[in-house]
Motif scaffolding. Structure first.
Motif, PDB file in Angstrom:
ATOM      1  N   ILE A 111       0.827  -1.205   0.000  1.00 15.65           N
ATOM      2  CA  ILE A 111       0.000   0.000   0.000  1.00 15.65           C
ATOM      3  C   ILE A 111       0.865   1.261   0.000  1.00 15.65           C
ATOM      4  CG2 ILE A 111      -1.753   1.308   1.255  1.00 15.65           C
ATOM      5  CD1 ILE A 111      -2.872  -1.373   2.243  1.00 15.65           C
ATOM      6  N   ASP A 112       1.690   1.434   1.034  1.00 18.76           N
ATOM      7  CA  ASP A 112       2.556   2.619   1.062  1.00 18.76           C
ATOM      8  C   ASP A 112       3.540   2.620  -0.102  1.00 18.76           C
ATOM      9  OD1 ASP A 112       1.287   3.466   3.333  1.00 18.76           O
ATOM     10  OD2 ASP A 112       2.812   2.694   4.708  1.00 18.76           O
ATOM     11  N   GLY A 113       4.021   1.424  -0.471  1.00 21.11           N
ATOM     12  CA  GLY A 113       4.947   1.336  -1.605  1.00 21.11           C
ATOM     13  C   GLY A 113       4.306   1.786  -2.895  1.00 21.11           C
ATOM     14  N   VAL A 114       3.064   1.375  -3.144  1.00 22.80           N
ATOM     15  CA  VAL A 114       2.355   1.807  -4.351  1.00 22.80           C
ATOM     16  C   VAL A 114       2.154   3.315  -4.328  1.00 22.80           C
ATOM     17  CG1 VAL A 114       0.208   1.627  -5.669  1.00 22.80           C
ATOM     18  CG2 VAL A 114       1.204  -0.408  -4.631  1.00 22.80           C
ATOM     19  N   ARG A 115       1.785   3.831  -3.179  1.00 19.41           N
ATOM     20  CA  ARG A 115       1.583   5.281  -3.053  1.00 19.41           C
ATOM     21  C   ARG A 115       2.876   6.035  -3.372  1.00 19.41           C
ATOM     22  NH1 ARG A 115      -0.956   6.913   2.491  1.00 19.41           N
ATOM     23  NH2 ARG A 115       1.064   6.135   3.209  1.00 19.41           N
ATOM     24  N   ASN A 116       4.000   5.510  -2.915  1.00 16.68           N
ATOM     25  CA  ASN A 116       5.281   6.155  -3.199  1.00 16.68           C
ATOM     26  C   ASN A 116       5.634   6.091  -4.682  1.00 16.68           C
ATOM     27  OD1 ASN A 116       5.721   6.890  -0.534  1.00 16.68           O
ATOM     28  ND2 ASN A 116       6.967   5.084  -0.066  1.00 16.68           N
ATOM     29  N   VAL A 117       5.382   4.935  -5.301  1.00 17.12           N
ATOM     30  CA  VAL A 117       5.663   4.809  -6.733  1.00 17.12           C
ATOM     31  C   VAL A 117       4.829   5.813  -7.521  1.00 17.12           C
ATOM     32  CG1 VAL A 117       5.409   3.298  -8.750  1.00 17.12           C
ATOM     33  CG2 VAL A 117       6.423   2.409  -6.642  1.00 17.12           C
ATOM     34  N   VAL A 130       2.084   1.096 -15.478  1.00 18.55           N
ATOM     35  CA  VAL A 130       1.430  -0.203 -15.563  1.00 18.55           C
ATOM     36  C   VAL A 130       1.541  -0.840 -14.182  1.00 18.55           C
ATOM     37  CG1 VAL A 130       1.433  -2.499 -16.605  1.00 18.55           C
ATOM     38  CG2 VAL A 130       1.918  -0.487 -18.015  1.00 18.55           C
ATOM     39  N   PHE A 131       0.391  -1.118 -13.575  1.00 18.45           N
ATOM     40  CA  PHE A 131       0.362  -1.663 -12.218  1.00 18.45           C
ATOM     41  C   PHE A 131      -0.030  -3.131 -12.256  1.00 18.45           C
ATOM     42  CE2 PHE A 131      -2.241  -2.385  -8.254  1.00 18.45           C
ATOM     43  CZ  PHE A 131      -1.154  -2.499  -7.398  1.00 18.45           C
ATOM     44  N   ALA A 132       0.829  -3.981 -11.691  1.00 23.17           N
ATOM     45  CA  ALA A 132       0.557  -5.415 -11.624  1.00 23.17           C
ATOM     46  C   ALA A 132      -0.347  -5.699 -10.436  1.00 23.17           C
ATOM     47  CB  ALA A 132       1.859  -6.190 -11.498  1.00 23.17           C
ATOM     48  N   SER A 133      -1.606  -5.980 -10.728  1.00 22.85           N
ATOM     49  CA  SER A 133      -2.553  -6.397  -9.709  1.00 22.85           C
ATOM     50  C   SER A 133      -2.690  -7.920  -9.795  1.00 22.85           C
ATOM     51  CB  SER A 133      -3.888  -5.680  -9.905  1.00 22.85           C
ATOM     52  OG  SER A 133      -4.774  -5.963  -8.838  1.00 22.85           O
ATOM     53  N   SER A 134      -3.788  -8.453  -9.353  1.00 23.66           N
ATOM     54  CA  SER A 134      -3.916  -9.902  -9.231  1.00 23.66           C
ATOM     55  C   SER A 134      -5.377 -10.312  -9.307  1.00 23.66           C
ATOM     56  CB  SER A 134      -3.332 -10.347  -7.888  1.00 23.66           C
ATOM     57  OG  SER A 134      -3.685 -11.671  -7.573  1.00 23.66           O
ATOM     58  N   GLU A 174      -5.042  -0.566  -6.735  1.00 17.76           N
ATOM     59  CA  GLU A 174      -5.779  -0.180  -7.936  1.00 17.76           C
ATOM     60  C   GLU A 174      -6.485   1.167  -7.727  1.00 17.76           C
ATOM     61  OE1 GLU A 174      -8.490  -3.052  -9.409  1.00 17.76           O
ATOM     62  OE2 GLU A 174      -6.986  -4.645  -9.669  1.00 17.76           O
ATOM     63  N   GLN A 175      -7.072   1.353  -6.557  1.00 19.38           N
ATOM     64  CA  GLN A 175      -7.795   2.597  -6.304  1.00 19.38           C
ATOM     65  C   GLN A 175      -6.850   3.792  -6.180  1.00 19.38           C
ATOM     66  OE1 GLN A 175     -11.057   2.477  -6.804  1.00 19.38           O
ATOM     67  NE2 GLN A 175     -10.572   0.319  -7.163  1.00 19.38           N
ATOM     68  N   LEU A 176      -5.642   3.569  -5.703  1.00 20.19           N
ATOM     69  CA  LEU A 176      -4.644   4.634  -5.680  1.00 20.19           C
ATOM     70  C   LEU A 176      -4.277   5.066  -7.097  1.00 20.19           C
ATOM     71  CD1 LEU A 176      -2.322   3.350  -2.800  1.00 20.19           C
ATOM     72  CD2 LEU A 176      -3.774   5.394  -2.747  1.00 20.19           C
ATOM     73  N   CYS A 177      -4.225   4.110  -8.020  1.00 21.54           N
ATOM     74  CA  CYS A 177      -3.982   4.455  -9.430  1.00 21.54           C
ATOM     75  C   CYS A 177      -5.138   5.284  -9.980  1.00 21.54           C
ATOM     76  CB  CYS A 177      -3.820   3.184 -10.266  1.00 21.54           C
ATOM     77  SG  CYS A 177      -2.322   2.237  -9.942  1.00 21.54           S
ATOM     78  N   ARG A 178      -6.352   4.856  -9.698  1.00 24.17           N
ATOM     79  CA  ARG A 178      -7.530   5.602 -10.171  1.00 24.17           C
ATOM     80  C   ARG A 178      -7.528   7.022  -9.627  1.00 24.17           C
ATOM     81  NH1 ARG A 178     -12.919   3.361  -8.635  1.00 24.17           N
ATOM     82  NH2 ARG A 178     -13.637   4.869 -10.183  1.00 24.17           N
ATOM     83  N   ASP A 179      -7.183   7.164  -8.353  1.00 26.61           N
ATOM     84  CA  ASP A 179      -7.166   8.482  -7.722  1.00 26.61           C
ATOM     85  C   ASP A 179      -6.114   9.388  -8.365  1.00 26.61           C
ATOM     86  OD1 ASP A 179      -8.124  10.220  -5.477  1.00 26.61           O
ATOM     87  OD2 ASP A 179      -6.025  10.082  -4.884  1.00 26.61           O
ATOM     88  N   VAL A 257      -7.966   1.876 -16.873  1.00 31.62           N
ATOM     89  CA  VAL A 257      -8.653   0.608 -17.078  1.00 31.62           C
ATOM     90  C   VAL A 257      -7.946  -0.497 -16.284  1.00 31.62           C
ATOM     91  CG1 VAL A 257      -9.630   1.090 -19.346  1.00 31.62           C
ATOM     92  CG2 VAL A 257      -7.297   0.207 -19.171  1.00 31.62           C
ATOM     93  N   ALA A 258      -8.703  -1.555 -15.988  1.00 32.31           N
ATOM     94  CA  ALA A 258      -8.162  -2.753 -15.350  1.00 32.31           C
ATOM     95  C   ALA A 258      -8.640  -3.962 -16.132  1.00 32.31           C
ATOM     96  CB  ALA A 258      -8.625  -2.851 -13.899  1.00 32.31           C
TER      97      ALA A 258
END
Length: 343
Positions: A111-117, A130-134, A174-179, A257-258
C-alpha cells in the motif's frame, strides 16, 4: 471521450522504462522483451529482499540496462531512480505467503509502496504506469465461481487472513492508481495477473508451488501430492505472455482501465500434477493428501473461469502459450539450470 479513447500510448523503440521489482520472474522477462523491442534504456529497480541478482545476471553489462538498488517504502530513493523515464511497470509486492509471515511489512510494501511509486511518477512527469494487480481482487472461497470478469466483486468468506490481506491490498493499489489519474492525470493500466509461472520460477507463489513442488518430488522419486480429490480450479498464465501484456499496456492508447490476464484455459490441481509428471517423463501416480495444518492454502469454491477477453479489446492481448508448453519450458529451464550448476 472515454478513458479507452485517451491518447496514452508510448513507443517502445527509443523509450526509457523502469521496472519496479525488476529482479524477478516477471521483471526480468519483461526487461528482455522491452530490450528486444528496441527500448533505449531499461532501469531495473529492486531492493533484492526477494529479487535475485542471478535472475538479471544476463543483463549486467548491457549498455541499455541500469540496475538501481532501492526500496519502494523510501520515497527519496524512488524520486531519484524514476528520473527521465517515460513509463513505469510496478511489479514489487509481498505475496500471500510473505503476507502470512509478516503482514505489517506486507501492507507497508503493497500500500505505502504503491503510493510512493505513484508520487514519484507524478513528480517526475512519467507518462504512463502499468500496475501489476492480481486475480486475488476477486477473493477466495465459495463465492468465487462461474465467469470472473473485471466487475466481479471481492469474496472473502472462509479464506485465510493472509490471502484476504493480499487481495485487499491489491484493491487499494488499484484505487490509488484511479485516484492519481483523476487528481493528476497519471495515465495507467492495471493488469490483474493470474498465477504466473515459467522460467526463473521462484517458491513464493502459493499456487505456483503446485508446479515446482510436484517437479521436485518427481525428481526425488516420490509420489506427487494432490490436496483432496484434486478438483479445485487454478488459473495460470505463462511469464512470456505476461511480459507481452506489460509491453502492450505501455504501447496501447488505453488508460484508466483494469483487465484480467489468464492462460488459455483453467486447470484442476489433479490435471496439473498429472501434466507435470507426463511432461517430465516420470510417470509416478499422485497420492491424495489432506492439507498441512498451518500452511497457507488458497481454496476455490468450484469451477470458475477468469475471462481475458477485455484485455484483447483494450490492449490487444490474449494468451498464446498453453499450459503444456509452458510447463515444458519451465522444466527444461529447471533441468538446464541444475545441469549447469553441476558442471
Amino acid at each position: 471521450m472515454t478513458s479507452t479513447q485517451r491518447t496514452a500510448s508510448l513507443a517502445i523503440p527509443g523509450g526509457r522504462f523502469l521496472i519496479v521489482g525488476g529482479a524477478s520472474l516477471v521483471g526480468s522477462t519483461t526487461a528482455d522483451l522491452l530490450l528486444a523491442q528496441g527500448a533505449a534504456e531499461v532501469v531495473i529497480l529492486d531492493n533484492f529482499s526477494f529479487g535475485a541478482r542471478e535472475t538479471i545476471a544476463h543483463l549486467e553489462g548491457n549498455p541499455r540496462v541500469r540496475i538501481e538498488t532501492a526500496d519502494i517504502t523510501r520515497l527519496p530513493q524512488l524520486l531519484r531512480a524514476i528520473r527521465n523515464v517515460d513509463g513505469v511497470i510496478h511489479l514489487a509486492a509481498m505475496m500471500t505467503i510473505s503476507m502470512d509471515r509478516d503482514p505489517e511489512v506486507g501492507l507497508e510494501v503493497n500500500i505505502d509502496g504503491v503510493r510512493n511509486v505513484i508520487a514519484a511518477c507524478c513528480a517526475n512527469g512519467v507518462k504512463k504506469l502499468v500496475f501489476a494487480s492480481s486475480n486475488a481482487v476477486y477473493g477466495y472461497g465459495p463465492g468465487v465461481a462461474g465467469e470472473l470478469v473485471e466487475t466481479t466483486p471481492f469474496h472473502s468468506a472462509g479464506a485465510p487472513p493472509a490471502a484476504v490481506l493480499y487481495g485487499a491490498s491489491k484493491i487499494i493499489g488499484e484505487q490509488l492508481c484511479r485516484d492519481a489519474f483523476r487528481r493528476y492525470g497519471l495515465d495507467y493500466v492495471i493488469l490483474r495477473y493470474s498465477t504466473v509461472y515459467g522460467e526463473r520460477q521462484h517458491y513464493r507463489a502459493a499456487n505456483a508451488l503446485y508446479i515446482i513442488e510436484t517437479h521436485d518430488r518427481l525428481k526425488q522419486g516420490l509420489a506427487p501430492r494432490v490436496l483432496g480429490d484434486g478438483s479445485e480450479t487454478k488459473h495460470f498464465v505463462y511469464v512470456g505472455d505476461v511480459a507481452r501484456a506489460n509491453a502492450l499496456a505501455l504501447a496501447a492508447p488505453a488508460s484508466d482501465v483494469a483487465v484480467n490476464l489468464s492462460g488459455p484455459a483453467p486447470v484442476t490441481t489433479l490435471e496439473l500434477v498429472n501434466l507435470v509428471a507426463e511432461v517430465a517423463g516420470i510417470p509416478i501416480a499422485p497420492e491424495h493428501v489432506a492439507p498441512e495444518p498451518g500452511k497457507v492454502r488458497l481454496t476455490t469454491g468450484g469451477a470458475f473461469r477468469i475471462a481475458h477477453e477485455e484485455a484483447e479489446r483494450v490492449i490487444g492481448w490474449k494468451p498464446e502459450v498453453t499450459m503444456r508448453e509452458g510447463i515444458r519450458r519451465l522444466i527444461a529451464w529447471r533441468e538446464g539450470s541444475k545441469a549447469l550448476a553441476a558442471e
